[in-house]
Design a protein around this motif. Sequence first.
Motif, PDB file in Angstrom:
ATOM      1  N   SER A 136       0.959  -1.205   0.075  1.00  0.00           N
ATOM      2  CA  SER A 136       0.173   0.123  -0.266  1.00  0.00           C
ATOM      3  C   SER A 136       0.660   1.334  -0.124  1.00  0.00           C
ATOM      4  O   SER A 136       0.477   2.099  -0.902  1.00  0.00           O
ATOM      5  CB  SER A 136      -1.044  -0.101   0.833  1.00  0.00           C
ATOM      6  OG  SER A 136      -0.668   0.271   2.104  1.00  0.00           O
ATOM      7  N   ALA A 137       1.723   1.222   0.558  1.00  0.00           N
ATOM      8  CA  ALA A 137       2.807   2.380   0.996  1.00  0.00           C
ATOM      9  C   ALA A 137       3.205   2.631  -0.530  1.00  0.00           C
ATOM     10  O   ALA A 137       3.836   4.221  -1.006  1.00  0.00           O
ATOM     11  CB  ALA A 137       3.843   2.404   1.362  1.00  0.00           C
ATOM     12  N   GLY A 138       3.741   1.839  -1.362  1.00  0.00           N
ATOM     13  CA  GLY A 138       3.700   1.758  -3.026  1.00  0.00           C
ATOM     14  C   GLY A 138       2.924   2.852  -3.790  1.00  0.00           C
ATOM     15  O   GLY A 138       3.275   3.237  -4.599  1.00  0.00           O
ATOM     16  N   GLY A 139       1.835   3.210  -3.137  1.00  0.00           N
ATOM     17  CA  GLY A 139       1.398   4.170  -3.558  1.00  0.00           C
ATOM     18  C   GLY A 139       0.672   4.887  -3.793  1.00  0.00           C
ATOM     19  O   GLY A 139       0.746   5.991  -3.403  1.00  0.00           O
ATOM     20  N   GLU A 140       0.780   5.271  -1.503  1.00  0.00           N
ATOM     21  CA  GLU A 140       0.708   6.239  -1.144  1.00  0.00           C
ATOM     22  C   GLU A 140       1.472   7.972  -1.164  1.00  0.00           C
ATOM     23  O   GLU A 140       1.464   8.790  -1.612  1.00  0.00           O
ATOM     24  CB  GLU A 140       0.459   6.087   0.011  1.00  0.00           C
ATOM     25  CG  GLU A 140       0.659   7.222   1.827  1.00  0.00           C
ATOM     26  CD  GLU A 140      -0.937   7.686   1.343  1.00  0.00           C
ATOM     27  OE1 GLU A 140      -1.115   9.082   1.194  1.00  0.00           O
ATOM     28  OE2 GLU A 140      -1.501   6.802   0.655  1.00  0.00           O
ATOM     29  N   PHE A 141       2.806   7.136  -1.303  1.00  0.00           N
ATOM     30  CA  PHE A 141       3.702   8.793  -1.325  1.00  0.00           C
ATOM     31  C   PHE A 141       3.978   9.636  -2.942  1.00  0.00           C
ATOM     32  O   PHE A 141       3.664  10.338  -3.116  1.00  0.00           O
ATOM     33  CB  PHE A 141       5.208   7.895  -0.966  1.00  0.00           C
ATOM     34  CG  PHE A 141       6.258   9.565  -0.735  1.00  0.00           C
ATOM     35  CD1 PHE A 141       6.369  10.266   0.457  1.00  0.00           C
ATOM     36  CD2 PHE A 141       6.758  10.167  -1.946  1.00  0.00           C
ATOM     37  CE1 PHE A 141       7.274  11.098   0.545  1.00  0.00           C
ATOM     38  CE2 PHE A 141       7.518  10.682  -1.786  1.00  0.00           C
ATOM     39  CZ  PHE A 141       7.892  11.657  -1.402  1.00  0.00           C
ATOM     40  N   THR A 142       3.650   8.139  -3.275  1.00  0.00           N
ATOM     41  CA  THR A 142       3.701   9.400  -4.735  1.00  0.00           C
ATOM     42  C   THR A 142       1.936  10.226  -5.425  1.00  0.00           C
ATOM     43  O   THR A 142       2.292  10.641  -6.215  1.00  0.00           O
ATOM     44  CB  THR A 142       4.481   8.339  -6.145  1.00  0.00           C
ATOM     45  OG1 THR A 142       3.409   6.685  -5.537  1.00  0.00           O
ATOM     46  CG2 THR A 142       5.819   7.779  -6.172  1.00  0.00           C
ATOM     47  N   GLY A 143       1.134   8.589  -4.914  1.00  0.00           N
ATOM     48  CA  GLY A 143       0.008  10.020  -4.887  1.00  0.00           C
ATOM     49  C   GLY A 143      -0.311  10.412  -4.497  1.00  0.00           C
ATOM     50  O   GLY A 143      -0.866  11.486  -4.860  1.00  0.00           O
ATOM     51  N   SER A 144       0.064  11.180  -2.913  1.00  0.00           N
ATOM     52  CA  SER A 144       0.158  12.307  -2.789  1.00  0.00           C
ATOM     53  C   SER A 144       0.531  13.772  -2.378  1.00  0.00           C
ATOM     54  O   SER A 144       0.589  14.570  -2.687  1.00  0.00           O
ATOM     55  CB  SER A 144       0.092  11.953  -0.800  1.00  0.00           C
ATOM     56  OG  SER A 144       1.526  11.290  -0.236  1.00  0.00           O
ATOM     57  N   ALA A 145       1.895  12.811  -3.261  1.00  0.00           N
ATOM     58  CA  ALA A 145       2.928  13.875  -3.986  1.00  0.00           C
ATOM     59  C   ALA A 145       1.953  14.164  -5.496  1.00  0.00           C
ATOM     60  O   ALA A 145       2.132  16.550  -5.882  1.00  0.00           O
ATOM     61  CB  ALA A 145       4.139  13.667  -4.453  1.00  0.00           C
TER      62      ALA A 145
END
Length: 437
Positions: A136-145
């Motif tokens: 799930s973290a694989g999509g969190e950082f780049t998505g929020s950025a």
Amino acid sequence: MTRVGAASPASDTLAAPSARRAVLAGGIGNFIEWFDYGVYAALSPVIASLFFPGGNSVAATLSTFAVFGVGFVVRPLGGLFFGQLGDRRGRRTALGLALILISLSTACMGLLPTFASAGVAAPLLLLLLRLIQGFSAGGEFTGSATMMVENAQTGRRGWISSWQQFSVITGTLAGVLIVTAITDLGSSDLLESWGWRIPFLVALPLGAVGFYIRFRMEDTPHFEALRSTGDVAEKPTREAVRTQRRAMVIAFFYTALPNIGFYTFLTYTPTFLRNEAGLSLGKAYLVNVVGTVLYALFTLVVGRLSDRFGRRPILITHAVAFFVSAIPIYLLLSSGSFLVALVVQLPAMLIMSCYSGPGTAGITELFPTRLRYSAMALPYNLSSAIFGGTAPFIATALIAWLGTPIAPAFWAMLAAIPTFVVYVRMRETAFSELQDR
């Protein structure tokens, strides 16, 4: 239709309330994700004894950080999944699903049986939950950025996106603070019996609030402009690999040094100060808290400065200063003095903020909206897995192998070289409109 390579008309109509909502919606998931990372790293001595008991403390610590690192192994897979979802169906959909997985997996860690009651099943379940968190973290950082930058006006993207890094840092800080509070208010027996569960369980109500906020948020103006013209990519990852190869290589090395710095200077610090400097766990946590507060404040200031002076000069300063100061900083941290460890946080966190301030804007601006989520997610998460997830493990192993507490500095200095080259060769993006195609 906007011509290929041109900025979207949406870039001229973004309102401040939209950017503020994006900061809140994007930041909440980052906060929860790195809250867990901060808790896990701060509790590593306790987790080592509860899930990996044995006579060798180094082996137990290595096992704990190996499980920590495993979560990073699946991050590229999560990046592929959520990147495709975000570029095809929208940023809001991808970020909502990522938040659900992060919150539930973190809360479940607080319900795990220990090795004493479940045997080998305990570390296996811990491993499984770390895999879910990593995915799930694989999509969190780049998505929020992506969400923050696509909602920000030109000339304010560094400032707006620095709040994303702020949410990462304060999430880590909150994790360390809650562990510190339990340690100070209770006893070591309380912490090891059931107190360690509390920080993980906190993720559930935080996740519910975050989910509500995210699904009241509209998608970004840049993505909606693409969707309205039917220009959304059908196979964004494949198209990104074909058309964005150079930018993806830059993005991979762009975060190499920052990943090592973050996961050694911050999340690994309490373990380092306890094991190598001989400080009590309470003092080690206090040093970490002071450093994290400084880091959060510096990040916002430097992010705003990057809008004025550009991303590249500040990023280059980050790589050079890290290379020059890594050995002196580790020497001072290992001196055994609580006061020295406290004072050295000032220069260390200032150097770190030279990435965290402009870093999110700089990497996000490399890619067009049509492919931004997918094109950024793959190299960013590969870099995080290779350089970030392994950092505490490599730091512990290098110290044991070389017999010196400054050993982690050598790894950071090595990573600083390709990162510096990338910063020098990348184009300046601070003063240009976002590209949509």
